[in-house]
Design an enzyme around this catalytic site. Sequence first.
Site, PDB file in Angstrom:
ATOM      1  N   HIS A 139       4.022   7.130   3.728  1.00  0.00           N
ATOM      2  CA  HIS A 139       4.949   6.008   3.559  1.00  0.00           C
ATOM      3  C   HIS A 139       4.459   5.061   2.468  1.00  0.00           C
ATOM      4  O   HIS A 139       3.311   5.146   2.042  1.00  0.00           O
ATOM      5  CB  HIS A 139       5.161   5.239   4.870  1.00  0.00           C
ATOM      6  N   GLU A 171       7.683   1.035   4.961  1.00  0.00           N
ATOM      7  CA  GLU A 171       7.143   0.009   5.853  1.00  0.00           C
ATOM      8  C   GLU A 171       7.357  -1.333   5.168  1.00  0.00           C
ATOM      9  O   GLU A 171       7.131  -1.467   3.964  1.00  0.00           O
ATOM     10  CB  GLU A 171       5.640   0.250   6.059  1.00  0.00           C
ATOM     11  N   HIS A 207       0.827  -1.207   0.000  1.00  0.00           N
ATOM     12  CA  HIS A 207       0.000   0.000   0.000  1.00  0.00           C
ATOM     13  C   HIS A 207       0.860   1.255   0.000  1.00  0.00           C
ATOM     14  O   HIS A 207       2.044   1.211   0.316  1.00  0.00           O
ATOM     15  CB  HIS A 207      -0.985   0.044   1.181  1.00  0.00           C
TER      16      HIS A 207
HETATM   17 CO    CO Z   1       1.106   1.356   6.280  1.00  0.00          CO
END
Ligand code: CO
Length: 134
Positions: free
Chosen positions: A79, A130, A7
């Site tokens: 992020h 991440e 994502h």
């Molecule tokens: Co995230």
Amino acid sequence: MIGRLNHVAIVVPDLAAAATVYAETLGATVTEPHDLPSHGVTTVFVELPNTKIELLYPLGENSPIAGFLEKNPSGGMHHICYEVDDIYSARDQLKAQGARVLGDGEPKPGAHDKPVLFLHPKDFAGTLVELEQV
Ligand code: CO
């Protein structure tokens, strides 16, 4: 090491308004808001055919994204999340190459209850990364 883009996360000043933009203006499928007290955020996921967008809004007094919203009052990209098969092996390889892992370096359950880690943006072209074990 990294696999699919899981994502892209965007911090927003109004979660309901942002969810409406994605659902109605852009015609995407969005989830209901979900509180993640351990991460200090409320999330809404936008589900796209090839990836997801994570809309983030601060939760609680010490939310790690409160400062981001102060600096970026209209919101902004926060992020990107890449999938890895083995988060411990990925972490150890990255640390051995000098990358900085944020926090105590131990994976924590993320938005999908799968272990996640964050990597310092200065080590990755100015982008907070991440990693999520899938
Ligand atoms: Co995230």
